[in-house]
Motif scaffolding. Structure first.
Motif, PDB file in Angstrom:
ATOM      1  N   HIS A 209      32.745  44.371   1.045  1.00 17.35           N
ATOM      2  CA  HIS A 209      33.314  45.719   1.179  1.00 17.35           C
ATOM      3  C   HIS A 209      32.329  46.661   0.517  1.00 17.35           C
ATOM      4  O   HIS A 209      32.325  46.823  -0.707  1.00 17.35           O
TER       5      HIS A 209
ATOM      6  N   SER B  25      34.257  48.266   5.720  1.00 15.69           N
ATOM      7  CA  SER B  25      34.721  46.903   6.011  1.00 15.69           C
ATOM      8  C   SER B  25      33.798  46.171   6.982  1.00 15.69           C
ATOM      9  O   SER B  25      34.088  45.040   7.382  1.00 15.69           O
TER      10      SER B  25
ATOM     11  N   ALA C 216      33.003  42.356   6.640  1.00 11.46           N
ATOM     12  CA  ALA C 216      34.199  41.505   6.719  1.00 11.46           C
ATOM     13  C   ALA C 216      34.693  41.405   8.162  1.00 11.46           C
ATOM     14  O   ALA C 216      35.032  40.320   8.651  1.00 11.46           O
TER      15      ALA C 216
ATOM     16  N   GLU D  98      34.641  38.046  10.628  1.00  9.77           N
ATOM     17  CA  GLU D  98      35.892  37.541  11.209  1.00  9.77           C
ATOM     18  C   GLU D  98      35.803  37.442  12.732  1.00  9.77           C
ATOM     19  O   GLU D  98      36.196  36.437  13.334  1.00  9.77           O
TER      20      GLU D  98
ATOM     21  N   THR E 191      39.803  35.620   6.284  1.00 12.21           N
ATOM     22  CA  THR E 191      38.489  36.129   5.875  1.00 12.21           C
ATOM     23  C   THR E 191      38.477  36.491   4.390  1.00 12.21           C
ATOM     24  O   THR E 191      39.427  37.102   3.901  1.00 12.21           O
TER      25      THR E 191
ATOM     26  N   ASN F 101      37.292  39.076   2.384  1.00 11.73           N
ATOM     27  CA  ASN F 101      36.804  40.387   2.856  1.00 11.73           C
ATOM     28  C   ASN F 101      36.113  41.238   1.803  1.00 11.73           C
ATOM     29  O   ASN F 101      35.851  42.414   2.028  1.00 11.73           O
TER      30      ASN F 101
END
Ligand SMILES: [Zn+2]
Length: 256
Positions: A31, A41, A44, A48, A67, A69
């Motif tokens: 992040h 994001s 992440a 995914e 995930t 993240n």
């Protein structure tokens, strides 16, 4: 196409999937700031999306986990919004994910990582946890193996963060991450200590991202396109799935 996506399954469905599942794919992102034209994001979401596509290619042998993240991003902390985990925190999360899944019978794991800043921590995690939890652990950068497509399409000498490669991947996998009206080239600082510490130099060391770029990105995002993203992502999936079939001695016939 089918994919065993753990976050979207009931325990009964998981129980059934475990009759064929050989390994888990753990998507790992970050992040962190991505310049003026991508949201925080990014890593992440890309990890995914790519993990689910890989899960389709590896069906019914792979289970895609939730995930992770956030990642190790201290080098981006001076830009607003970045959240950074300590390397030890990331290793602890992975340890808990793996030991939970081992409890359910899974003993092989692939960290599918989209953030360069996580790589050294994942190397340490794989060494530590392989022994500690008695499992097999592998790790891969999401699209680093797409050497042909990257060579053909990426011309910037310095790229890898919110650049033509990453923005193209997002345009293909998750266009909502991109602000097309704000696309900018990296505003690179031509002088600075960072130049002496780049990969390939004799001496390595930590530096902050703003030492290298004023707007938080590198490369040339204005050259990004859906088509380039498709090439890079699909070449990566070809390479990753081919190596996984070999590594785990899986039969391709059962795939269709
Ligand atoms: Zn990124």
């Amino acid at each position: 196409m089918d994919c065993y996506d753990l976050t979207a399954m009931t325990w009964k469905e998981v129980e059934e999937s475990l009759k064929t599942v050989q390994f888990a794919i753990i998507p790992i992102g970050a992040h962190e700031q991505h310049g003026p034209h991508m949201v925080e994001s990014c890593d992440a979401v890309l990890a995914e999306k790519l993990a689910k596509k890989l899960g389709e290619r590896m069906y019914p042998y792979a289970l895609v986990t939730p995930t992770v993240n956030m990642g190790v991003s201290p080098h981006h902390l001076n830009f607003p919004g970045t959240i950074s985990l300590q390397p030890t925190t990331l290793i602890s999360i992975l340890k808990d994910v793996i030991s939970s899944l081992k409890h359910h019978g899974i003993e092989k794991f692939l960290f599918l990582n989209s953030h360069g800043g996580n790589q050294s921590t994942l190397n340490v995690a794989s060494m530590m946890l392989t022994k500690e939890l008695d499992v097999e652990i592998y790790y891969a950068k999401t699209t680093a193996s797409a050497k042909k497509s990257i060579q053909e399409n990426v011309t910037s000498p310095l790229f890898g963060h919110s650049c033509e490669r990453e923005v193209s991947e997002a345009l293909y996998l998750a266009p909502e991450l991109v602000r097309p009206e704000s696309l900018e080239k990296g505003d690179i600082n031509e002088e600075g200590r960072w130049k002496q510490l780049r990969p390939g130099k004799a001496i390595q060391g930590f530096y902050y991202y703003e030492e290298m770029t004023n707007n938080g990105c590198i490369g040339n995002a204005t050259k990004a396109s859906w088509e380039i993203g498709k090439q890079i992502v699909e070449e990566s999936l070809d390479n990753l799935s081919k190596e996984l079939y070999q590594l785990f001695h899986l039969k391709v016939e059962a795939h269709s």
